[in-house]
Design an enzyme around this catalytic site. Structure first.
Site, mmCIF file in Angstrom:
data_model
loop_
_atom_site.group_PDB
_atom_site.id
_atom_site.type_symbol
_atom_site.label_atom_id
_atom_site.label_comp_id
_atom_site.label_asym_id
_atom_site.label_seq_id
_atom_site.Cartn_x
_atom_site.Cartn_y
_atom_site.Cartn_z
ATOM 1 N N GLY A 155 0.777 -1.232 0.000
ATOM 2 C CA GLY A 155 0.000 0.000 0.000
ATOM 3 C C GLY A 155 0.805 1.277 0.000
ATOM 4 O O GLY A 155 0.343 2.306 0.479
ATOM 5 N N SER A 156 2.016 1.239 -0.592
ATOM 6 C CA SER A 156 2.778 2.495 -0.628
ATOM 7 C C SER A 156 2.080 3.517 -1.525
ATOM 8 O O SER A 156 2.090 4.719 -1.243
ATOM 9 C CB SER A 156 4.222 2.257 -1.074
ATOM 10 O OG SER A 156 4.294 1.881 -2.416
ATOM 11 N N ASN A 157 1.435 3.054 -2.581
ATOM 12 C CA ASN A 157 0.661 3.985 -3.418
ATOM 13 C C ASN A 157 -0.552 4.503 -2.657
ATOM 14 O O ASN A 157 -0.884 5.688 -2.753
ATOM 15 C CB ASN A 157 0.216 3.306 -4.719
ATOM 16 C CG ASN A 157 1.313 3.304 -5.749
ATOM 17 O OD1 ASN A 157 1.559 4.310 -6.405
ATOM 18 N ND2 ASN A 157 2.014 2.185 -5.884
ATOM 19 N N LEU B 283 -5.056 -7.155 -6.812
ATOM 20 C CA LEU B 283 -4.694 -8.251 -7.720
ATOM 21 C C LEU B 283 -5.861 -8.992 -8.382
ATOM 22 O O LEU B 283 -5.635 -9.778 -9.289
ATOM 23 C CB LEU B 283 -3.823 -9.276 -6.967
ATOM 24 C CG LEU B 283 -2.473 -8.744 -6.495
ATOM 25 C CD1 LEU B 283 -1.673 -9.828 -5.788
ATOM 26 C CD2 LEU B 283 -1.662 -8.182 -7.671
ATOM 27 N N LEU C 7 -9.420 -9.543 -10.591
ATOM 28 C CA LEU C 7 -10.163 -8.951 -11.708
ATOM 29 C C LEU C 7 -11.449 -8.318 -11.164
ATOM 30 O O LEU C 7 -12.164 -8.935 -10.371
ATOM 31 C CB LEU C 7 -10.506 -10.063 -12.712
ATOM 32 C CG LEU C 7 -11.052 -9.611 -14.060
ATOM 33 C CD1 LEU C 7 -10.006 -8.809 -14.830
ATOM 34 C CD2 LEU C 7 -11.493 -10.821 -14.877
ATOM 35 N N ASN D 271 -6.817 2.186 -12.476
ATOM 36 C CA ASN D 271 -5.766 1.299 -11.969
ATOM 37 C C ASN D 271 -4.403 1.872 -12.338
ATOM 38 O O ASN D 271 -4.282 2.623 -13.310
ATOM 39 C CB ASN D 271 -5.930 -0.083 -12.632
ATOM 40 C CG ASN D 271 -4.872 -1.073 -12.181
ATOM 41 O OD1 ASN D 271 -4.516 -1.151 -11.006
ATOM 42 N ND2 ASN D 271 -4.344 -1.847 -13.124
ATOM 43 N N HIS E 157 -0.485 0.518 -13.286
ATOM 44 C CA HIS E 157 0.303 -0.670 -13.635
ATOM 45 C C HIS E 157 1.771 -0.255 -13.779
ATOM 46 O O HIS E 157 2.058 0.770 -14.409
ATOM 47 C CB HIS E 157 -0.213 -1.273 -14.943
ATOM 48 C CG HIS E 157 0.469 -2.559 -15.283
ATOM 49 N ND1 HIS E 157 0.155 -3.744 -14.646
ATOM 50 C CD2 HIS E 157 1.468 -2.840 -16.149
ATOM 51 C CE1 HIS E 157 0.941 -4.702 -15.108
ATOM 52 N NE2 HIS E 157 1.734 -4.183 -16.029
HETATM 53 C C1 GRF Z 1 2.480 -0.988 -7.749
HETATM 54 O O1 GRF Z 1 3.670 -1.200 -8.457
HETATM 55 C C2 GRF Z 1 1.333 -0.847 -8.708
HETATM 56 O O2 GRF Z 1 1.668 -0.313 -9.937
HETATM 57 C C3 GRF Z 1 0.890 -2.261 -8.903
HETATM 58 O O3 GRF Z 1 1.086 -2.876 -7.666
HETATM 59 C C4 GRF Z 1 2.115 -2.210 -6.942
HETATM 60 C C5 GRF Z 1 1.573 -1.866 -5.595
HETATM 61 O O4 GRF Z 1 2.538 -1.419 -4.702
HETATM 62 N N1 GRF Z 1 -0.446 -2.331 -9.446
HETATM 63 P P1 GRF Z 1 2.081 -0.788 -3.321
HETATM 64 O O5 GRF Z 1 1.266 -1.836 -2.585
HETATM 65 O O6 GRF Z 1 1.286 0.437 -3.600
HETATM 66 O O7 GRF Z 1 3.342 -0.492 -2.572
#
Ligand code: GRF
Length: 198
Positions: free
Chosen positions: A15-17, A88, A90, A105, A107
């Protein structure tokens, strides 16, 4: 005055994003993160949600694919937009129909290359390395009924040096992600406000 858009984040892992998004919208005047949803009860992203005082919901695969359960949680929190951040599974058709053009999303590669089922995490960067790509990057796209396939909203690039390991590629890509995703989400929501807001 228009109401705030209410964002749900779906995430399966670290969940760093999600954290970058939570930080960015912390005091936003028009957008708030209202819910964190995960299929993984062990996911570190749940800890991050707690830190930000954001409600979270963990669901099973059966619940995720059951319209009544999912729509109940989303409606209870009056969710207007959904972002996937390392999620992860669908997305089922009913969700795409309930949120038309309102699910996106991220990617970690330049789609349409290195996407699709099974292409996640370090596997993406290993494939980039194996293909001897000179550049890679990120893609932010609208979610449709296939993996990594909807309309592309944004791509950001970085160079891949011959000496870069997949881990080093991942490090460069994640920096692009954290810098771009919140801003792209903001633009996308402001361009596609919830119905009734204008
Ligand atoms: C990221 O690289 C994103 O592009 C992909 O999954 C990863 C998630 O990383 N869909 P985080 O959990 O947000 O650290």
């Amino acid at each position: 005055m228009s109401k705030k858009s209410r964002l749900a984040i779906l995430a399966s892992g670290s969940g760093s994003n999600a954290e970058a998004i939570l930080n960015y919208f912390r005091d936003h005047s028009e957008i708030e993160v209202a819910l964190l949803m995960s299929n993984n009860p062990q996911a570190y992203v749940l800890e991050r949600a707690r830190k930000f005082d954001i409600p979270s919901k963990v669901f099973s695969r059966a619940e995720f694919n059951q319209k009544e359960a999912m729509m109940k949680w989303l409606n209870e929190e009056k969710i207007t937009h959904i972002v996937l951040a390392g999620f992860l599974w669908l997305v089922p058709d009913f969700l795409i129909h309930a949120y038309p053009h309102k699910i996106i999303n991220i990617h970690p590669a330049l789609l349409p290359k290195f996407g699709g089922k099974g292409m996640y995490g370090i596997k993406v960067h290993e494939a980039v390395k194996l293909a001897q790509e000179k550049e890679t990057g990120i893609t932010i796209h609208v979610v449709n009924e296939k993996y990594d396939d909807g309309e592309i909203l944004f791509q950001g690039k970085c160079a891949v040096e011959e000496s870069d390991s997949p881990t080093e590629i991942a490090r460069k890509v994640v920096l692009l992600e954290h810098a771009a995703y919140p801003k792209v989400i903001e633009k996308w929501i402001l361009r596609n406000p919830p119905a009734g807001n204008n």
